[in-house]
Design an enzyme around this catalytic site. Structure first.
Site, PDB file in Angstrom:
ATOM      1  N   ASP A  33       0.864  -1.186   0.000  1.00 11.99           N
ATOM      2  CA  ASP A  33       0.000   0.000   0.000  1.00 11.99           C
ATOM      3  C   ASP A  33       0.895   1.228   0.000  1.00 11.99           C
ATOM      4  O   ASP A  33       2.057   1.181   0.385  1.00 11.99           O
ATOM      5  CB  ASP A  33      -0.918   0.022   1.229  1.00 11.99           C
ATOM      6  CG  ASP A  33      -2.141   0.914   1.026  1.00 11.99           C
ATOM      7  OD1 ASP A  33      -3.227   0.377   0.723  1.00 11.99           O
ATOM      8  OD2 ASP A  33      -2.003   2.158   1.146  1.00 11.99           O
ATOM      9  N   ASN A 120     -12.156  -0.401  -9.435  1.00 11.13           N
ATOM     10  CA  ASN A 120     -13.246   0.057 -10.314  1.00 11.13           C
ATOM     11  C   ASN A 120     -12.936   1.410 -10.954  1.00 11.13           C
ATOM     12  O   ASN A 120     -12.142   2.167 -10.425  1.00 11.13           O
ATOM     13  CB  ASN A 120     -14.526   0.179  -9.487  1.00 11.13           C
ATOM     14  CG  ASN A 120     -15.252  -1.145  -9.407  1.00 11.13           C
ATOM     15  OD1 ASN A 120     -15.465  -1.789 -10.421  1.00 11.13           O
ATOM     16  ND2 ASN A 120     -15.610  -1.552  -8.209  1.00 11.13           N
ATOM     17  N   ARG A 151     -24.193 -12.430  -6.033  1.00  8.94           N
ATOM     18  CA  ARG A 151     -25.314 -11.625  -5.517  1.00  8.94           C
ATOM     19  C   ARG A 151     -26.636 -12.142  -6.081  1.00  8.94           C
ATOM     20  O   ARG A 151     -27.624 -12.313  -5.358  1.00  8.94           O
ATOM     21  CB  ARG A 151     -25.093 -10.153  -5.900  1.00  8.94           C
ATOM     22  CG  ARG A 151     -23.994  -9.525  -5.079  1.00  8.94           C
ATOM     23  CD  ARG A 151     -23.698  -8.100  -5.461  1.00  8.94           C
ATOM     24  NE  ARG A 151     -22.764  -7.529  -4.491  1.00  8.94           N
ATOM     25  CZ  ARG A 151     -21.862  -6.600  -4.779  1.00  8.94           C
ATOM     26  NH1 ARG A 151     -21.771  -6.102  -5.994  1.00  8.94           N
ATOM     27  NH2 ARG A 151     -21.059  -6.148  -3.838  1.00  8.94           N
ATOM     28  N   HIS A 175     -19.286  -4.513 -15.370  1.00  9.14           N
ATOM     29  CA  HIS A 175     -19.609  -4.500 -13.937  1.00  9.14           C
ATOM     30  C   HIS A 175     -20.270  -3.153 -13.663  1.00  9.14           C
ATOM     31  O   HIS A 175     -19.614  -2.172 -13.440  1.00  9.14           O
ATOM     32  CB  HIS A 175     -18.309  -4.637 -13.148  1.00  9.14           C
ATOM     33  CG  HIS A 175     -18.503  -4.795 -11.679  1.00  9.14           C
ATOM     34  ND1 HIS A 175     -19.462  -5.609 -11.122  1.00  9.14           N
ATOM     35  CD2 HIS A 175     -17.833  -4.253 -10.641  1.00  9.14           C
ATOM     36  CE1 HIS A 175     -19.360  -5.560  -9.804  1.00  9.14           C
ATOM     37  NE2 HIS A 175     -18.390  -4.738  -9.485  1.00  9.14           N
TER      38      HIS A 175
HETATM   39  N1  APR Z   1      -0.445   2.437  -4.479  1.00  7.78           N
HETATM   40  C1  APR Z   1      -0.780   1.538  -3.530  1.00  7.78           C
HETATM   41  N2  APR Z   1      -1.921   1.620  -2.806  1.00  7.78           N
HETATM   42  C2  APR Z   1      -2.716   2.660  -3.049  1.00  7.78           C
HETATM   43  C3  APR Z   1      -2.432   3.640  -4.023  1.00  7.78           C
HETATM   44  C4  APR Z   1      -1.219   3.494  -4.763  1.00  7.78           C
HETATM   45  N3  APR Z   1      -0.867   4.358  -5.702  1.00  7.78           N
HETATM   46  N4  APR Z   1      -3.431   4.552  -4.025  1.00  7.78           N
HETATM   47  C5  APR Z   1      -4.337   4.156  -3.111  1.00  7.78           C
HETATM   48  N5  APR Z   1      -3.909   3.023  -2.506  1.00  7.78           N
HETATM   49  C6  APR Z   1      -4.531   2.268  -1.430  1.00  7.78           C
HETATM   50  C7  APR Z   1      -5.138   3.163  -0.344  1.00  7.78           C
HETATM   51  O1  APR Z   1      -4.125   3.675   0.508  1.00  7.78           O
HETATM   52  C8  APR Z   1      -6.084   2.207   0.356  1.00  7.78           C
HETATM   53  O2  APR Z   1      -5.473   1.565   1.478  1.00  7.78           O
HETATM   54  O3  APR Z   1      -5.649   1.520  -1.893  1.00  7.78           O
HETATM   55  C9  APR Z   1      -6.419   1.176  -0.721  1.00  7.78           C
HETATM   56  C10 APR Z   1      -7.893   1.166  -1.101  1.00  7.78           C
HETATM   57  O4  APR Z   1      -8.597   0.704   0.000  1.00  7.78           O
HETATM   58  P1  APR Z   1     -10.068   1.206   0.377  1.00  7.78           P
HETATM   59  O5  APR Z   1     -10.107   2.700   0.324  1.00  7.78           O
HETATM   60  O6  APR Z   1     -10.446   0.501   1.640  1.00  7.78           O
HETATM   61  O7  APR Z   1     -10.949   0.700  -0.834  1.00  7.78           O
HETATM   62  P2  APR Z   1     -11.533  -0.769  -1.048  1.00  7.78           P
HETATM   63  O8  APR Z   1     -12.877  -0.864  -0.455  1.00  7.78           O
HETATM   64  O9  APR Z   1     -10.492  -1.763  -0.673  1.00  7.78           O
HETATM   65  O10 APR Z   1     -11.727  -0.766  -2.631  1.00  7.78           O
HETATM   66  C11 APR Z   1     -10.621  -0.747  -3.501  1.00  7.78           C
HETATM   67  O11 APR Z   1     -11.683  -2.104  -5.145  1.00  7.78           O
HETATM   68  O12 APR Z   1     -13.847  -2.917  -5.315  1.00  7.78           O
HETATM   69  C12 APR Z   1     -12.952  -1.913  -5.715  1.00  7.78           C
HETATM   70  O13 APR Z   1     -14.396   0.001  -6.089  1.00  7.78           O
HETATM   71  C13 APR Z   1     -13.411  -0.540  -5.264  1.00  7.78           C
HETATM   72  O14 APR Z   1     -11.874   0.676  -6.629  1.00  7.78           O
HETATM   73  C14 APR Z   1     -12.126   0.229  -5.314  1.00  7.78           C
HETATM   74  C15 APR Z   1     -11.085  -0.837  -4.940  1.00  7.78           C
END
Ligand code: APR
Length: 310
Positions: A33, A120, A151, A175
Site C-alpha cells: 500500500d 473500479n 449476488r 460490472h
Molecule cells: N499504491 C498503492 N496503494 C494505493 C495507491 C497506490 N498508488 N493509491 C491508493 N492506494 C490504497 C489506499 O491507501 C487504500 O489503502 O488503496 C487502498 C484502497 O482501500 P479502500 O479505500 O479501503 O478501498 P476498497 O474498499 O479496498 O476498494 C478498492 O476495489 O472494489 C474496488 O471500487 C473498489 O476501486 C475500489 C477498490
C-alpha cells in the site's frame, strides 16, 4: 515451494483478500500500500494469527515493490472506493492514474504473473492494465462476474428457500448498470428459474443484483463492499495457482467473441495457470446478445475518456 501472491491495496478489499489467502495457507502473500505502516501493520497482525490457525505461510507488508518479485498472481485493489451517490465510473480518472503507477511496478517485478484487476471501474481498469503491462491478454483478467453472479444467486436462493448451492447462474457484461444476467441458463437443480419465479418478480431480483454494490455502499456510507468481493477474488486466485481450469464469469479481453473486439467485458472463461485459457461462448438469445453489446459500448465510452486523458 509455495505460490506467491501480491495484493496491492491494503484497504478493505485488499486486506480481506490477503487474509483469506493467508488463512488458506497455500501461498505466501505480499501486501502493498502507499500508506506508510498500513500494509506492514495488517500483514504482521495476520502473520501472528498463524500459530492459532496452524498456517506456516508468510505474509509481509511493504510500501515498495522489491518484495513482490516473482509473484505468480498480482491482485490490484488499490484505488479509491465509491461513496453514496457515486457511480463506479466517477472513479475513472483517479483510479486510472493509481492503476497505471501500480502495474508499471508489478509487471516489472513479476513479468510472468497473472494480473487480476479489481479496482473500479473494473472493465476500464483491466483495459488500462493490459496496455501498461504489455502482457498478453490471457494474463490480465478482471474480477466482477463472480461477484455479480454470487449476488444474483444469493437473492434467488433466498426467494426460493433453497440452498445457494442449488442455484446455477451466469452474469455477464460490464460490472455496472449494464450487467447481463443470463436468465435462460439460470436454473435451480436443472429447472429453469423462469418456471419457478414470475417474470416481474424475476426482473426485480435481477435489478437488485445489478444494484447490489450500491445497496451496500448506501449502508456503509464510507466505503464499498469487500467480503463478497474478496471471496470472489480468492476463487479466481485458487483457479489460477492450482491450475483448476474452472469456468468462471470473469472480465476478459474479447477479440471477436460475441461480436466484440478489443475490449474487456464479463464473459465465462476457463481459468488456469495461464490465466484466461479460453473464452467460453454461450448460446445467448438476441436480447441477451444485444444487452452484452450495449454493455460493451458502455465500457468503450470509458476507454475513450481514458484515451483523451492520457
Ligand atoms: N499504491 C498503492 N496503494 C494505493 C495507491 C497506490 N498508488 N493509491 C491508493 N492506494 C490504497 C489506499 O491507501 C487504500 O489503502 O488503496 C487502498 C484502497 O482501500 P479502500 O479505500 O479501503 O478501498 P476498497 O474498499 O479496498 O476498494 C478498492 O476495489 O472494489 C474496488 O471500487 C473498489 O476501486 C475500489 C477498490
Amino acid at each position: 515451494m509455495r505460490n506467491k501472491v501480491t495484493v496491492v491495496g491494503a484497504g478493505n478489499v485488499g486486506a480481506t483478500t490477503a487474509q483469506r489467502i493467508f488463512d488458506g495457507g497455500y501461498a505466501d502473500v505480499v501486501l502493498v500500500d502507499i500508506v506508510d505502516g498500513l500494509p506492514q501493520g495488517k500483514a504482521l497482525d495476520m502473520l501472528e494469527s498463524g500459530p492459532i490457525l496452524g498456517t506456516d505461510a508468510s505474509i509481509v507488508g511493504t510500501n515498495g515493490y522489491e518484495e513482490t518479485e516473482g509473484s505468480d498472481v498480482v491482485v490490484v485493489t488499490s484505488g479509491i472506493a465509491r461513496k453514496p451517490g457515486m457511480s463506479r465510473d466517477d472513479l475513472l480518472l483517479t483510479n486510472m492514474k493509481i492503476v497505471t503507477s501500480v502495474v508499471e511496478q508489478t509487471a516489472k517485478f513479476s513479468p510472468n504473473s497473472v494480473h487480476l484487476i479489481v479496482t473500479n471501474p473494473l472493465d476500464a481498469m483491466a483495459q488500462q492494465a493490459l496496455k501498461i503491462t504489455g502482457f498478453p491478454s490471457n494474463r490480465v483478467v478482471g474480477m466482477a462476474g463472480i461477484l455479480d453472479t454470487a449476488r444474483y444467486r444469493t437473492f434467488l436462493a433466498e426467494e426460493l428457500g433453497v440452498s445457494v448451492n442449488s442455484v446455477s447462474a451466469y452474469v455477464l457484461g460490464g460490472h455496472g448498470d449494464t450487467m447481463v444476467p443470463v436468465v435462460e441458463s439460470t436454473n435451480v437443480a436443472g429447472t429453469p428459474v423462469s418456471k419457478l419465479i414470475a417474470p416481474k418478480r424475476l426482473e426485480e431480483i435481477v435489478q437488485r443484483a445489478r444494484d447490489g454494490g450500491a445497496e451496500i455502499v448506501n449502508y456503509l456510507k464510507t466505503g464499498s463492499a469487500f467480503y463478497a468481493p474478496s471471496a470472489s477474488i480468492v476463487q479466481m486466485v485458487e483457479a489460477i495457482i492450482f491450475d483448476k481450469k474452472e469456468i468462471l464469469p470473469c472480465t476478459a479481453y474479447l477479440q471477436g467473441q460475441y461480436g466484440i473486439s478489443d475490449l474487456y467485458v464479463g464473459v465465462p472463461v476457463k481459468l488456469g495457470s495461464n490465466g484466461v485459457e479460453e473464452i467460453v461462448e454461450l448460446n445467448l438469445n438476441s436480447d441477451e446478445l444485444n444487452a452484452l453489446r450495449k454493455s460493451a459500448e458502455a465500457v468503450q465510452e470509458l476507454v475513450e475518456v481514458m484515451a483523451g486523458a492520457q
